[in-house]
Enzyme design. Structure first.
Site, PDB file in Angstrom:
ATOM      1  N   HIS A 194      -6.869   9.890  -2.174  1.00 12.20           N
ATOM      2  CA  HIS A 194      -6.278   9.862  -0.842  1.00 12.20           C
ATOM      3  C   HIS A 194      -7.139  10.561   0.220  1.00 12.20           C
ATOM      4  CE1 HIS A 194      -2.034   9.447   1.097  1.00 12.20           C
ATOM      5  NE2 HIS A 194      -2.975   9.240   1.993  1.00 12.20           N
ATOM      6  N   LYS A 218      -2.231   6.009  -4.443  1.00 13.78           N
ATOM      7  CA  LYS A 218      -3.275   6.992  -4.152  1.00 13.78           C
ATOM      8  C   LYS A 218      -3.028   8.313  -4.866  1.00 13.78           C
ATOM      9  CE  LYS A 218      -3.525   5.020   0.496  1.00 13.78           C
ATOM     10  NZ  LYS A 218      -2.171   4.388   0.487  1.00 13.78           N
ATOM     11  N   ASP A 268       0.844  -1.195   0.000  1.00 13.25           N
ATOM     12  CA  ASP A 268       0.000   0.000   0.000  1.00 13.25           C
ATOM     13  C   ASP A 268       0.877   1.242   0.000  1.00 13.25           C
ATOM     14  OD1 ASP A 268      -2.926   1.088   0.629  1.00 13.25           O
ATOM     15  OD2 ASP A 268      -1.499   2.223   1.837  1.00 13.25           O
ATOM     16  N   TYR A 297       3.711   9.697  -0.056  1.00 25.84           N
ATOM     17  CA  TYR A 297       4.713   9.081   0.811  1.00 25.84           C
ATOM     18  C   TYR A 297       6.137   9.409   0.353  1.00 25.84           C
ATOM     19  CZ  TYR A 297       0.693   6.318   2.415  1.00 25.84           C
ATOM     20  OH  TYR A 297      -0.528   5.916   2.888  1.00 25.84           O
TER      21      TYR A 297
END
Length: 317
Positions: A110, A77, A43, A48
């Site tokens: 997201h 996302k 994931d 990130y």
């Protein structure tokens, strides 16, 4: 490996590896070693900031013959600055290039918050802020526009399944008014301090799978200073008692509480022993009484609340 069948027919593993807060320098090895351990669900997210390195880990594992692409389930996302219809395909193509993939198995929105576009050539990931100033600049892009752009990338083959994250029931029902197909997955903060049972029940009724993040509650937020000094679920008396009774670790108990109820989990650990333990957390059953005892810890406490970024955004959490 236990899996959930999505409304697209795709099988999503019940236990995966979360990539939030994995440092870039470690990301390739982290993903590679997780694949060696047996993980197949990863994931990630553009926000990130480590997708290129995670993609390097996947590419190395495939090259070394550890796994085939079709055996992996890769989630990513869409960040808030790319909600406009012309920016959705722009971003998914960039993220696929970072991962060195032709498609995502699952692509999520997201947050249900549209903020001002930032060209990736200027700053990537753009995060919440504009030019380093702690101010969120909202953008007037309807969620309907974003969802329909998501459907377009699914139809184009960039994502096999699409879904949403961090939304509540009212918005979920609104999406269904204009969606060609219901979202395949809703990803939410979900742990015994925040069970969100009405939302879980609604998704079950609608045939939408749920992925839980922050399954250990405050533990995920200690290093960010967002744990609100909340007692650890891993050390809670209820968890400890069930851990002793089952012969499983507290972490395995918390994960099984979710997966036994049909909710996928994406715990994060870089410790080899805990990595294996988390993956092997579906080989036992909790009793009805044990499930209830854990669920009864619910106090509606949310940790991932963007109020720290802007008071306005707290209503979206």
């Amino acid at each position: 490996m236990s899996a959930i069948k999505l409304n697209t027919g795709l099988l999503m593993p019940l236990v995966g590896k979360g990539l939030w807060k994995v440092p870039r320098a470690d990301a390739a090895d982290t993903v590679y070693n997780a694949i060696k351990t047996g993980y197949r669900l990863f994931d990630g997210a553009g926000d990130y900031g480590n997708e290129k390195e995670c993609g390097d880990g996947v590419a190395r594992a495939i090259k070394d013959g550890l796994v085939k692409r079709e055996e992996l389930f890769i989630t990513s996302k869409l960040w808030n600055t790319f909600h406009a219809k012309e920016h959705v395909p722009q971003l998914v193509k960039k993220q696929l290039a970072d991962w060195q993939l032709e498609y995502f198995d699952l692509f999520l929105i997201h947050f249900p918050v549209s903020i001002a576009y930032v060209d990736p050539a200027v700053r990537y990931p753009p995060e919440w802020f504009v030019d380093g100033v702690s101010k969120v600049q909202l953008q007037n892009t309807p969620y309907q526009e974003t969802w329909q752009a998501m459907e377009a990338i699914q139809e184009a083959g960039y994502a096999k399944s699409i879904g949403v994250s961090n939304v509540q029931g009212a918005l979920l029902l609104d999406i269904l008014k204009y969606a060609k197909k219901a979202p395949s997955v809703l990803q939410i903060e979900h742990h015994p301090y925040l069970t969100q049972q009405p939302l879980v029940d609604l998704c079950k009724e609608l045939g939408i799978a749920i992925t839980a993040y922050s399954s250990f509650g405050p533990t995920s937020f200690v290093e960010l200073g967002m744990d609100k000094n909340t007692p650890s679920l891993l050390k809670h008396d209820v968890t400890a008692e069930i851990s002793k009774a089952t012969g499983k670790t507290p972490a395995q108990v918390l994960l099984r509480w979710a997966t036994q109820r049909g909710i996928a989990v994406i715990p994060k650990s870089n410790d080899p022993n805990r990595l294996a333990q988390n993956l092997n957390s579906t080989d036992f059953e909790l009793s009805t009484e044990q499930l209830k005892a854990i669920s009864d810890l619910n106090i509606g406490l949310r940790f991932n609340n963007p109020v720290g970024v802007s008071p306005l955004l707290s209503i979206f959490a």
